[in-house]
Design a protein around this motif. Sequence first.
Motif, short mmCIF file in Angstrom:
data_model
loop_
_atom_site.label_atom_id
_atom_site.label_comp_id
_atom_site.label_asym_id
_atom_site.label_seq_id
_atom_site.Cartn_x
_atom_site.Cartn_y
_atom_site.Cartn_z
N ASP A 109 47.82 -42.30 -38.47
CA ASP A 109 47.43 -43.19 -39.57
C ASP A 109 48.26 -44.37 -39.37
N GLU A 154 47.71 -51.95 -46.16
CA GLU A 154 46.70 -50.89 -46.60
C GLU A 154 47.28 -49.84 -47.37
N GLU A 155 48.24 -49.15 -47.12
CA GLU A 155 48.96 -48.16 -47.88
C GLU A 155 49.53 -48.31 -48.98
N TYR A 184 49.72 -35.84 -42.31
CA TYR A 184 49.36 -37.21 -42.86
C TYR A 184 50.32 -37.33 -43.94
N HIS A 185 50.63 -38.83 -43.60
CA HIS A 185 51.67 -39.56 -44.35
C HIS A 185 53.07 -38.93 -44.36
N HIS A 188 43.89 -50.70 -40.08
CA HIS A 188 45.24 -51.23 -40.84
C HIS A 188 46.41 -50.71 -39.82
#
Length: 480
Positions: free
Chosen positions: A269, A303-304, A422-423, A257
């Motif tokens: 990510d 995707e997210e 992450y994120h 993604h």
Amino acid sequence: MLALPLVALAGPVRPAVADTVATMERHLDALQTIADQNNGNRAAGSSGYRASVDYAAKVLEKAGYDVTRQRFEITTYRLTERPAVAVVRPEKQRLRERKDYLVANFSGSASLQRPVVPAGGTRVPPPADGKGLKSGCSADDFPAETRGAIALVQRGGCMLTQKFENAQRAGARAMLLFNSGLPGEKEVVTITAENGNTLPIVFLSYRAGRDLLRSAEARRTVVRLDIRGKVLTKPTWNLIADSRGGDPERTLVVGGHLDSVPDGPGINDNGSGIALVLVAAQQMAERGEKPRNRVRFALWAAEEMGLLGSVHYVTTLPKHERQRIFAYLNFDMVASPNYVRFVDETLANPASVAIGDDFRAAFKRKGLVSAHFDSGGRTDTFAFIEAGIPAAGLFSGAEGEKTKSQQKRYGGRAGEPYDACYHQPCDTIDNINRRALREFSSAALTVVGEMARRKPAVPEATAARTLSSSPRYKGPYALY
Ligand code: TRP
Ligand code: ZN
């Protein structure tokens, strides 16, 4: 006299691993620059995403591919005002967003102040084995007083959508859903109610839910909710590029993604997976390789936001085209700072595990151990598996914590997340583990090469549509 380079005599040259990593790092730098120039993110629907699409398309076109931009519409949800969740009685208390609660994606909007009525089946503390947690899974979990009130429900035992439906049918004006309290299920998580939902839905931490439940059981709790959100429709794009040559009746899809979350630049990510897909495409083109099987490189949008790009691609493919795809390889997060070499496969699906075996063998030949993992709906393999296409991928770890035994095998730090950024805004170029890039790209390129050349094998012909169970996630959203 001219000095002939020695390699010219040695036949076709495979690019050195060092070149692979250097190329990936250039892609990662480019994506970081794009985020820097576009409000710090590359989320689907944003200018940073468009710039990411333009960049990846340019890389692929330069390598000689015809690139297709597959446009489709995404429906997004945005809070238009800061939400407020506050206990009014028995004691005034404002809950904190993210720490104590998060408004569900596609929550209904409301400003209301109502009594809180607990649903049946709550268990505080939860049973040690996690069994028997079914609060709100059945219609008769909601007492008559639920009508006109705010229903308080505990996570566990059934899909969240089932709880939403039951609460709404019982006449609840809003729903508070608190985490189960089981290990790993204490903090707030993101959930989605899907577009079309009208019920105001808020997810609470276990602690916040437990505290509310205590007083609500005595029927004295009143909560005030202010939620204003709106639904927007925007265009976005998947990017698709096919190899020159290769039998289209046997197509291998290789993807990841391209979008980030709105909170950060998304370099691990999933800039890392994108760098891997791009370098695989570049190297195949540089070698002038015409693989036996057609290879289709795919960069997914959104995707997210719930796997929207890959789901759109697979579900709109004509049946004949779908039947031509014999496997999907997914690369989502391959450079986590505190990584584990996870091979992501659908464990209940033998054809998916067969691809996993190829990844494991590729690592093993380099003397590297790896671990089984089943992402169960958290990444883009999902739509393929659901359509009966064998799929598997590599994954270096996200918010989960490294265990002691993983530390022994992979190094790094036990008790800390695989990717502490992450994120988050700190998922920058500094969040990339070079050693992971090297190891993951080596295994990935080996398997892509093998599968591009492979003749049909038995397991893929008998690939069944077997999911491990009903999926627990849809991208970042917990469904269960
Ligand atoms: N897909 C998730 C994301 O982009 C990350 C993730 C979590 C993941 N678990 C996974 C990716 C398992 C692959 C496999 O946020
Ligand atoms: Zn993510």
